[in-house]
Design a protein around this motif. Structure first.
Motif, mmCIF file in Angstrom:
data_model
loop_
_atom_site.group_PDB
_atom_site.id
_atom_site.type_symbol
_atom_site.label_atom_id
_atom_site.label_comp_id
_atom_site.label_asym_id
_atom_site.label_seq_id
_atom_site.Cartn_x
_atom_site.Cartn_y
_atom_site.Cartn_z
ATOM 1 N N THR B 149 0.695 -1.239 -0.039
ATOM 2 C CA THR B 149 0.037 -0.103 0.110
ATOM 3 C C THR B 149 1.041 1.326 0.194
ATOM 4 O O THR B 149 1.692 1.312 0.791
ATOM 5 C CB THR B 149 -0.779 0.082 1.364
ATOM 6 N N ARG B 151 0.556 5.569 -0.489
ATOM 7 C CA ARG B 151 -0.417 6.689 -0.990
ATOM 8 C C ARG B 151 0.164 7.753 -0.441
ATOM 9 O O ARG B 151 0.497 7.837 0.845
ATOM 10 C CB ARG B 151 -1.878 6.345 -0.235
ATOM 11 N N VAL B 198 -8.951 11.649 -7.762
ATOM 12 C CA VAL B 198 -8.247 12.565 -6.991
ATOM 13 C C VAL B 198 -8.591 13.924 -7.566
ATOM 14 O O VAL B 198 -8.958 14.865 -7.069
ATOM 15 C CB VAL B 198 -6.943 12.443 -6.456
ATOM 16 N N THR B 211 -5.000 7.180 -9.233
ATOM 17 C CA THR B 211 -5.633 6.004 -8.165
ATOM 18 C C THR B 211 -5.231 4.878 -9.102
ATOM 19 O O THR B 211 -5.984 4.562 -10.143
ATOM 20 C CB THR B 211 -6.889 6.243 -7.792
ATOM 21 N N ASN B 228 -2.211 2.137 -5.150
ATOM 22 C CA ASN B 228 -1.548 3.556 -4.842
ATOM 23 C C ASN B 228 -2.848 4.585 -5.067
ATOM 24 O O ASN B 228 -3.558 4.361 -5.581
ATOM 25 C CB ASN B 228 -0.898 3.918 -6.368
ATOM 26 N N SER B 229 -2.347 5.834 -4.444
ATOM 27 C CA SER B 229 -3.316 6.951 -4.467
ATOM 28 C C SER B 229 -2.416 8.088 -4.405
ATOM 29 O O SER B 229 -1.703 7.990 -3.710
ATOM 30 C CB SER B 229 -4.263 6.929 -3.477
ATOM 31 N N ARG B 231 -3.326 10.971 -3.077
ATOM 32 C CA ARG B 231 -3.656 11.670 -1.928
ATOM 33 C C ARG B 231 -4.476 10.749 -0.841
ATOM 34 O O ARG B 231 -5.499 10.651 -0.925
ATOM 35 C CB ARG B 231 -4.918 12.907 -2.148
ATOM 36 N N ALA B 232 -3.866 10.772 0.439
ATOM 37 C CA ALA B 232 -4.439 10.256 1.475
ATOM 38 C C ALA B 232 -4.605 11.212 2.660
ATOM 39 O O ALA B 232 -3.515 11.738 2.977
ATOM 40 C CB ALA B 232 -3.491 9.081 2.068
ATOM 41 N N THR B 233 -5.545 11.738 2.895
ATOM 42 C CA THR B 233 -5.832 12.786 4.075
ATOM 43 C C THR B 233 -5.104 12.538 5.204
ATOM 44 O O THR B 233 -4.471 13.029 5.940
ATOM 45 C CB THR B 233 -7.086 12.884 4.447
ATOM 46 N N TYR B 234 -4.876 11.015 5.594
ATOM 47 C CA TYR B 234 -4.370 10.800 6.934
ATOM 48 C C TYR B 234 -2.816 10.664 7.046
ATOM 49 O O TYR B 234 -2.327 10.233 8.002
ATOM 50 C CB TYR B 234 -5.095 9.443 7.521
ATOM 51 N N ASP B 237 1.002 6.918 3.540
ATOM 52 C CA ASP B 237 0.607 5.438 3.853
ATOM 53 C C ASP B 237 1.497 4.751 3.097
ATOM 54 O O ASP B 237 1.513 4.393 1.961
ATOM 55 C CB ASP B 237 -0.918 5.302 3.364
ATOM 56 N N PRO B 272 -1.872 11.782 12.805
ATOM 57 C CA PRO B 272 -1.836 11.331 11.411
ATOM 58 C C PRO B 272 -0.284 10.693 11.399
ATOM 59 O O PRO B 272 0.296 10.880 11.985
ATOM 60 C CB PRO B 272 -1.910 12.544 10.658
ATOM 61 N N LEU B 273 -0.354 9.968 9.925
ATOM 62 C CA LEU B 273 0.941 9.278 9.838
ATOM 63 C C LEU B 273 2.053 10.497 9.357
ATOM 64 O O LEU B 273 1.870 11.586 8.981
ATOM 65 C CB LEU B 273 0.975 8.491 8.394
#
Lengths: 335, 335, 335, 335
Positions: B149, B151, B198, B211, B228-229, B231-234, B237, B272-273
């Motif tokens: 994963t 992101r 996104v 994405t 893959n993304s 944009r991950a808000t958190y 990743d 958040p990460l």
């Protein structure tokens, strides 16, 4: 099938009745409650027999054993009567709020050989039990410290608190038993600090505490710490940690499910903890009944018995004295 | 001391320069950037020498090795020049966006024996590396599946995206390398699904995706999945999972600290990460420099080299073709 | 009280029978099994009525609804018969291994208005459901990716595998339904990769796979990934992740208890995962019965119905074709 | 640039010297150690100036501030001398093992207005600090209980232990400061239990303890518990929990990386904890230097100062008296 009757059909008695009915090697032999509608409700749901009195239950030849879940002040009398009737007993804690009465009860039932199991359900929680077994198996080496966190999700109603015997006899008593269970050794000194932070006015009125910290030590130098609060917003906080010279075992908190949320402001956000004891100790209550059934079947003494109830009460007495007098108390002073 | 010069003093070049300066067995031998103020800033901070050109760096006898962190379209030329100059190279990924140019470069540097290390920093992340080592050590048994994963915390600026070569060559390429690293075996088929979720308009304009999901398989049947993304808000990743017939190893996400919050509506709420690669792969960037210094000192080939960069680009090409044509692509078609 | 009879008293039927008996608003109206001793055992334990045939169950006026837990190849016939008898049905998955037969069944029961609930129990798991509800509530924003991990703790017996219909129809079908449940949108393309890594010889003999990875996409571009294995040594690996433009929700694995061990070589060492579906989805099975009882009581269509069973089978068909032919398959080709 | 000289180049002094050199707004102005080769090693690595005496450092006009990391018994003298020289000071804990000497020192430096920061690094740990900030921000509501776990990964050498001043002054002193930091209120009573379980013979010989539990209470009824051990096999166990009427914040342990292993006998198995303070509090040591530089630049008093060092020592004295005399000690008795 072991036929077990339930005395007392309040919330916990009704739960036990259902668990007995569902047990593969036990059957529910009947119920009794001084408040008849409570017993009727359980009887209606389970189809079991409704008794008119505790005496009738104890006299009934179709009852192999009894579970006592009545009001605390009836426990000792019923225990004595059940022992006299030769019926094995699973008795909810505490035996009595008075150590003198417990000692009297102990004298009266001495030598009768009737199996008595005390309702210290946390010993049967899979996680807490795994900690104790890790200790016994040597996985943490020689035990040095035990850390018990036990916080209720919310303050009990005032009516309950007034007759509870105070936080040490009502709530911490479970942790005293857990400490003894994990320590595997008797406690010699007790230090307790009590505070009134959750409901200061009510606690002052009751002469009780809502926030306590207790340190127990044993002759070999082991230390156990108990941290209690009458109210944790995040749920029923129940953790046990055993630390030794080879490592540490921790029984962590439990949540209703494993979903976690992650967003712009946080990660790993999980649900509040399971709330309350019926949910948190569901497996424990099942295992407790199972242990009782097995003890009755096998004739082997239950692993948690009358004397465990008495010892936990001694620690509660000592803790109360310590918190009240602001000094360390030897258990020998109390016992 | 291995004296290393840094070509390119953007964000990542400046970070490498500081890491080289701090390394116990390396020294920063100088810096160069086509935008002189960038190099000046690094030189001012570290006290290192400022070069006027990449040629001057490569000609300098006091430079033992070079780190290439310039714009992507200069990598291949500089690589060839550095090889010609006999200077060992640590080159940021990718070698080039064009597989043809990479193959040409490969032909030109063939047989020269100059150590080349590719900047696949994630191989040096302690957690990801522990997964790979668990696989090599047999801790998960025979490997069956790899799940990656990856992101980003936020969409890169449009200017960057326009010259990035697209998500597969720019972002997924790290995951292709990680998949090869963990699989320990070459990939034979590639399936990629690309979506524009996104920033749909921008992605449509660029002919790119934001994405993607990719499935790689090997001749022995192993499967690797990449998610893959852009944009991950958190946060950033970054997870790697290796599953085999004896068990599983997972490299979990990392947060800046270990504080968790518990309240009436939640438990275990964490930060958040870590965001972004410079923070998340801090230990990895250190270890990458260390591995390069060790390779230069010992003369042993770097564990991640030119061919690894080429293979990852082959997978990126295959994935782009798969996502564009909606079919499974054999790597043999591309290579 | 909703009176529910159980057809089929194998492991899962017996469990359902006990759950129905324990439900506060349902009663067990009888049981039937072609192998009479299986039904007798359940009847003995619960005191329920023993039927001689499925026809007798469906003809009985004291049966309000039926639960079908017989062998897969009898599901469609029993469904049709129960619909004809006007008895609401909770039917274990799959409806049938043949999509043609399912379509025929659909035609035959069309317009009859008899409630049918499909036994996709995972929809009722509190954790997985919390993920779906987080998606519906907008907690993760617009959904982009779903990642489902589903690995059995051990290979099923060969006899079971031979009649299972293959991994996609037998095992992945749960994940197809979960993907649809979380996606909230129909799948348009399917890519599946199948490997024989757990039991290569047996799988080759069966023409089946034991290790599969599937990628589903929807018209709006959402992606779902499913990772399956027939054998995970560490227990029943059941995870669901939903990733969107505002965040992520994950339903994590569950263990029997929360004890962790810490020693010289490790920390946080926990128990293997709950094993197997009866333990892992205990709350789900309870909630499934509850949802069915509620649907029968209210007359509102069950939230997971016949068409969900059909759609999941369409995805299984498409996946099998994809894995076999090595290409992306449009669901429209299959449906 | 704030020019800081380091007095004492042992392990911790050398680390501080490197951190100062790497700080963007500070420079290393020189080093001194009574054992010259220790200072030479730091000077060689950093290129800083080598001083012949502490006096020379304090007299040097190019030194803006000093960091005292010498042997404990020199701290108070150097503090007084540095104050006399008008040099701001970052002083490693403890100020002195004798409270009388600390009080004398306090009297001598009173009113001089020279910034003094005490080296209680844990206040600068991002996780512990986030707990304290959650408390200050009201995230846990009114604070009720603080639970601090602090266990060293291994027993220090006998030579160190002999001059350490005992566990309370040497090890628990950090936890006393942390308790004060999180409580935000002075402690009024101290109960300490000390045991000799890790190295019984050595501890008996030293009149020291290796395993202690301490309970602190404040005038408002808040409780803090500290659990210490001189040896935890699983690494450096550093946790801080703050519990209040709205919730709880916990600073959890840290591991070198996030890899977990899952197999037939376990899940979630992670690495031992970071070991030891230089690794665990790496970010804290950086932030500590940054706070000192900021204090010197701004002229604002450091957030952790001389009086904090004195108060922590008072708690250590009270704890020692409590553990030795087996009674609760009022801090007023000691101060």
């Amino acid at each position: 099938m072991t036929r077990i009757a339930v005395l007392g059909c309040g919330r916990i008695g009704a739960m036990h009745a259902a668990n007995i009915a569902a047990h593969p090697r036990a059957s529910l032999a009947g119920v009794y409650d001084i408040y008849r509608p409570a017993a009727e409700a359980v009887a209606a749901k389970t189809g079991t027999r409704l008794f008119d009195s505790a005496e009738a239950v104890l006299a009934c030849p179709d009852v192999d054993a009894v579970l006592i879940a009545t009001a605390t002040d009836t426990h000792a009398d019923l225990l004595e009567a059940a022992v006299a009737a030769g019926k094995p007993i699973l008795c909810e804690k505490p035996i009595d709020l008075s150590l003198a009465r417990v000692n009297q009860c102990a004298a009266r039932i001495a030598g009768r050989g009737v199996p008595i199991q005390l309702g210290f359900v946390r010993r049967f929680d899979p996680g807490h039990r795994a900690v104790q077994q890790a200790v016994r198996a040597g996985d943490v080496g020689v035990l040095h410290q035990v850390v018990i966190t036990s916080r209720d999700p919310g303050l009990a109603p005032e009516g309950y608190l007034r007759v509870s015997g105070g936080i040490f006899r009502d709530m911490t008593i479970h942790d005293f038993d857990m400490a003894r269970f994990v320590l595997g050794e008797e406690v010699t000194t007790v230090f307790a600090s009590g505070a009134r932070l959750v409901a200061p006015d009510l606690m002052a009125d009751l002469g009780d505490f809502d926030t306590v910290t207790v340190v127990l030590t044993t002759a070999s130098g082991k230390q156990a710490v108990i941290t209690n609060s009458r109210r944790a917003t995040y749920g029923y906080d129940q953790r046990v940690e055993a630390f030794g010279d080879k490592g540490m075992a921790i029984s962590e908190n439990r949540r209703p499910h494993g979903m976690t949320l992650h967003g712009a402001a946080f990660t790993e956000r999980a649900e509040p903890l399971l709330n309350f004891f019926i949910e948190r100790y569901r497996e424990g209550f099942d295992a407790e009944i199972d242990a009782f059934v097995t003890a009755v079947e096998s004739g082997i003494a239950p692993e948690v018995g009358f004397e465990d109830g008495r010892q936990a009460l001694i620690l509660a007495e000592a803790a109360l004295r310590s918190a009240t007098e602001g000094r360390v108390v030897q258990t020998a002073e109390v016992a």
